[in-house]
Design an enzyme around this catalytic site. Sequence first.
Site, PDB file in Angstrom:
ATOM      1  N   LYS A  85       0.812  -1.222   0.000  1.00 56.69           N
ATOM      2  CA  LYS A  85       0.000   0.000   0.000  1.00 56.69           C
ATOM      3  C   LYS A  85       0.846   1.273   0.000  1.00 56.69           C
ATOM      4  CE  LYS A  85      -3.475  -0.453  -0.588  1.00 56.69           C
ATOM      5  NZ  LYS A  85      -4.034  -0.735  -1.937  1.00 56.69           N
ATOM      6  N   THR A  86       1.816   1.296  -0.897  1.00 53.85           N
ATOM      7  CA  THR A  86       2.641   2.497  -1.097  1.00 53.85           C
ATOM      8  C   THR A  86       2.645   2.908  -2.567  1.00 53.85           C
ATOM      9  OG1 THR A  86       4.606   1.112  -1.338  1.00 53.85           O
ATOM     10  CG2 THR A  86       4.150   1.995   0.873  1.00 53.85           C
ATOM     11  N   HIS A 142      10.552  -7.867  -8.071  1.00 58.37           N
ATOM     12  CA  HIS A 142       9.714  -7.102  -7.144  1.00 58.37           C
ATOM     13  C   HIS A 142       8.882  -8.066  -6.300  1.00 58.37           C
ATOM     14  CE1 HIS A 142       5.743  -7.649  -9.207  1.00 58.37           C
ATOM     15  NE2 HIS A 142       6.527  -7.852 -10.259  1.00 58.37           N
ATOM     16  N   HIS A 144       6.889  -8.409  -1.960  1.00 58.00           N
ATOM     17  CA  HIS A 144       6.787  -7.955  -0.575  1.00 58.00           C
ATOM     18  C   HIS A 144       7.766  -8.739   0.299  1.00 58.00           C
ATOM     19  CE1 HIS A 144       3.474  -5.506  -1.751  1.00 58.00           C
ATOM     20  NE2 HIS A 144       2.616  -6.497  -1.911  1.00 58.00           N
ATOM     21  N   SER A 174      -5.148   3.002   4.122  1.00 59.99           N
ATOM     22  CA  SER A 174      -5.334   2.392   2.807  1.00 59.99           C
ATOM     23  C   SER A 174      -5.392   0.871   2.928  1.00 59.99           C
ATOM     24  CB  SER A 174      -4.200   2.818   1.877  1.00 59.99           C
ATOM     25  OG  SER A 174      -4.381   2.280   0.587  1.00 59.99           O
ATOM     26  N   THR A 292      -7.659   2.151  -3.799  1.00 61.49           N
ATOM     27  CA  THR A 292      -8.451   1.403  -2.824  1.00 61.49           C
ATOM     28  C   THR A 292      -9.896   1.898  -2.827  1.00 61.49           C
ATOM     29  OG1 THR A 292      -6.492   1.083  -1.457  1.00 61.49           O
ATOM     30  CG2 THR A 292      -8.613   0.749  -0.391  1.00 61.49           C
ATOM     31  N   LYS A 295     -12.484   4.021   0.485  1.00 65.23           N
ATOM     32  CA  LYS A 295     -11.588   4.559   1.512  1.00 65.23           C
ATOM     33  C   LYS A 295     -12.089   5.911   1.990  1.00 65.23           C
ATOM     34  CE  LYS A 295      -7.462   6.054   0.399  1.00 65.23           C
ATOM     35  NZ  LYS A 295      -6.038   6.072  -0.028  1.00 65.23           N
TER      36      LYS A 295
END
Length: 358
Positions: A85-86, A142, A144, A174, A292, A295
């Site tokens: 969430k960036t 790439h 997480h 977010s 998102t 939100k």
Amino acid sequence: MGLLRIMMPPKFQLLALLAFAVAMFFLENQIQKLEESRGKLERAIARHEVREIEQRHTQDSLREREAPSAADSEDVVVIYNRVPKTASTSFTNIAYDLCGKNHYHVLHINTTKNNPVMSMQDQVRFVKNVTEWREMKPAFYHGHVSFLDFTKFGVKKKPIYINVIRDPIERLVSYYYFLRFGDDYRPGLRRRKQGDKKTFDECVSASGSDCAPEKLWLQIPFFCGHYSECWNVGSHWALEQAKYNLVNEYLLVGVTEELEDFVMMLEAALPRFFRGATELYKTGKKSHLRKTSEKKPPTKESIAKLQQSAIWKMENEFYEFALEQFQFVRAHAVREKDGELYLLAQNFFYEKIYPKTN
């Protein structure tokens, strides 16, 4: 002959001996001069040969520096260990859109249950893959995954790390709504907390677990890495290690709020991968792709309550540290004119180059 020598007067005998001695001295002197001349010639030839060897070596070295081999120029790996969430999906899609045009490979690191910490054996496998999988180079990885120090595994050429971080409360908000409502990227996908209609403000008011300050502890451990202390919530050692890694191990760390600047500077620093990225970000259909759903901005009261926690203060300190570093780099690379950003031209040159060459 003996009779002639006996009959020669002593005066003539002395003159003959002197003439012979002079002749011998002259011959020896000439021989010595010839030996010296030969020595000088041999030394001159040797010096000439040494100069030729040195000149060839210098020329070869210059050619190697000016025209590196194709293998070296292709042996490049970029790792984007993206924090959730960036705006990581939006940025990653730029890499996917450019890989065909710029001729590199993009690989997603898909860990089980999105666990950011790899086992020791998986760390070894991953390092081996990244460094030895030549068919995939140049490569953009790439996923997480928290930072992994390749030097621990005896690797001589490390990958280039990049990343993006976000205001910690904005990131948590977010993520909170993402788990419940998903986003416009894959709207039909069922999310883990789907059906929970509680707002973030209601969660904070009720001291819920999904909005607890402990949930803010994510960007620090992602940069800190695969040490146990990194994942101890509130660890000051982890905060300092994350800062150290950010300035020493990452080529560039941007912020979500200034993503266009990050993309522009990456294009300037790594054109092999990001040539055309700025234009694509500005005009492409996938700019700010993932949003998102449902939100709602948190109230000042909710924000103030989270900001009372020591965890927020540490995560925010890390964010401010990263933001200051990014703005410092940007100030020396980018200018704004008439509302448009542009990169500064090369601002250095070489002079007083010795020894002089013909």
